[in-house]
Design a protein around this motif. Sequence first.
Motif, mmCIF file in Angstrom:
data_model
loop_
_atom_site.group_PDB
_atom_site.id
_atom_site.type_symbol
_atom_site.label_atom_id
_atom_site.label_comp_id
_atom_site.label_asym_id
_atom_site.label_seq_id
_atom_site.Cartn_x
_atom_site.Cartn_y
_atom_site.Cartn_z
ATOM 1 N N HIS A 193 0.835 -1.198 0.000
ATOM 2 C CA HIS A 193 0.000 0.000 0.000
ATOM 3 C C HIS A 193 0.870 1.248 0.000
ATOM 4 O O HIS A 193 2.031 1.209 0.416
ATOM 5 N N ARG A 230 0.730 7.574 1.157
ATOM 6 C CA ARG A 230 -0.135 8.694 0.744
ATOM 7 C C ARG A 230 -0.731 8.366 -0.619
ATOM 8 O O ARG A 230 -0.010 8.053 -1.557
ATOM 9 N N TRP A 231 -2.034 8.470 -0.724
ATOM 10 C CA TRP A 231 -2.714 8.179 -1.975
ATOM 11 C C TRP A 231 -2.765 9.394 -2.902
ATOM 12 O O TRP A 231 -3.256 9.277 -4.035
ATOM 13 N N SER A 232 -2.293 10.508 -2.452
ATOM 14 C CA SER A 232 -2.484 11.710 -3.262
ATOM 15 C C SER A 232 -1.378 12.719 -3.027
ATOM 16 O O SER A 232 -0.664 12.697 -2.023
ATOM 17 N N ALA A 262 -2.968 1.991 -5.403
ATOM 18 C CA ALA A 262 -2.907 2.499 -4.030
ATOM 19 C C ALA A 262 -2.734 1.393 -3.017
ATOM 20 O O ALA A 262 -2.120 1.594 -1.967
ATOM 21 N N HIS A 263 -3.268 0.190 -3.337
ATOM 22 C CA HIS A 263 -3.237 -0.909 -2.363
ATOM 23 C C HIS A 263 -3.359 -2.231 -3.112
ATOM 24 O O HIS A 263 -4.459 -2.706 -3.378
ATOM 25 N N ASP A 274 -13.527 1.986 -4.451
ATOM 26 C CA ASP A 274 -12.679 3.188 -4.461
ATOM 27 C C ASP A 274 -13.200 4.197 -5.468
ATOM 28 O O ASP A 274 -13.263 5.406 -5.194
ATOM 29 N N GLN A 292 -7.387 13.912 -0.243
ATOM 30 C CA GLN A 292 -7.082 13.224 1.007
ATOM 31 C C GLN A 292 -8.340 12.619 1.635
ATOM 32 O O GLN A 292 -8.271 11.590 2.314
ATOM 33 N N GLN A 297 -8.838 9.045 0.452
ATOM 34 C CA GLN A 297 -8.029 8.081 1.195
ATOM 35 C C GLN A 297 -8.613 7.846 2.584
ATOM 36 O O GLN A 297 -8.687 6.693 3.049
ATOM 37 N N ARG A 301 -11.530 5.422 2.148
ATOM 38 C CA ARG A 301 -11.327 4.082 1.608
ATOM 39 C C ARG A 301 -10.176 3.301 2.239
ATOM 40 O O ARG A 301 -10.177 2.068 2.202
ATOM 41 N N GLU A 302 -9.194 3.976 2.816
ATOM 42 C CA GLU A 302 -8.035 3.255 3.327
ATOM 43 C C GLU A 302 -8.377 2.277 4.446
ATOM 44 O O GLU A 302 -7.832 1.155 4.458
#
Length: 409
Positions: free
Chosen positions: A277, A280-282, A293-294, A310, A333, A336, A339-340
């Motif tokens: 993963h 940071r997704w963004s 992302a994961h 997602d 953000q 994320q 969904r994270e």
Amino acid sequence: MSTGNTTCCIVGGGPAGIFLGYLLARSGISVTVLEKHADFLRDFRGDTIHPSTMQLLDELGLLEEFLAITDFRADQLWLNFEGQRIAGPTFAHLKTKCKFLGFVPQWNFLNLLSQEASKFDGFDLRMNTRATEVIREDGKVVGVRCESGNREYEIRADLIVAADGRSSTIRKVTDQTVVETGVPIDALWFRMDHRPQDDKGETLGWLRGGHMLVTIPRRTHSQVAMVIRKGCFDQIKAQGIDAFRQTIRKVCPPLADVAVSLKDWDQVKLLTVQINHLERWSENGLLFLGDAAHAMSPMGGVGINLAIQDAVAAANQLVTPLRNGTLNLEDLQAVQARREPAARKTQRLQVRAHAILFGGSTGPDQAFSIPWSIRIAAWLFAPILRRVAGRWIGLGFQPEQIETEIVDG
């Protein structure tokens, strides 16, 4: 170098990318989706569409079209453990319209979604187009550089979405921090001429003598995965293709007569299993979704469905700021943050299952080993576990609902 402009540019034409592109175009957002291949026809991708995804398709009015292309439905999964057929996860208790798994080749699913998305003026799908680099200005990602055939050009956008899978190009060129989780297995994918006939394909998992096969039914054949210890493929090949066929016959007797169709190792593809993963997704102007992302293990077949969840969450969060021209880092953000937790819970569950099934075995001749304590617990709590597993597989930890509306016919 020519330059094009759009509101959102999505890199990757997989489930997350196409589904998000559909939702954005449906809401009147101009979106360009870049897919590096010339078509969606790749055999070794997830085929299982779960009740959570079918619920979304029903909300979009696409359920009947989807069911028409579904090869097989299963309201309960079955395992064959050392020759004994055992009931597995059940979906009959789920509070959804479709209380079953749908098996459909992913290329048919993506073709359906892209065809429906193309009915909206704002949807632009560019096949055979590869994103090679991001464009930054004043600390913000404002576009991507692309290659299509011999042509190179730029696409500028208010938002770039990286949905280009576990081998994400955008992840590499932006130097994202990827957190890897050790996985003890890989999978060998191949097709057999016919699917198992024991129960019309309902038995998906076959476990015998330390080996595991997963058989995915299709209309004309079975797509088969053999789970192996990570890094053992060369040792398996060294034993010869005939020994490989013998293992298939032993583990899954319904495939005995058709195992001969495997002539050489070119028919067997290695899938390197990963769980990882991003921290940071963004960043400003850029969002990662799905496997980018994961990355998930194939266990449970949940990856494609998580990616679609997602996409729904991203559309719900981002349509309004994209339409108003007010998109900022906090909006990205928020995706994320939404969904994270579900993605990380799913990964932890997969890691635990890997440890139980594969943690105590060694070498290519023993892919899995189930401790007796786990076997006894599974027997004692079987009815409860079947329902719990059915809910985890069928719905996941955070099912989403579509909150966006059609604004362009």
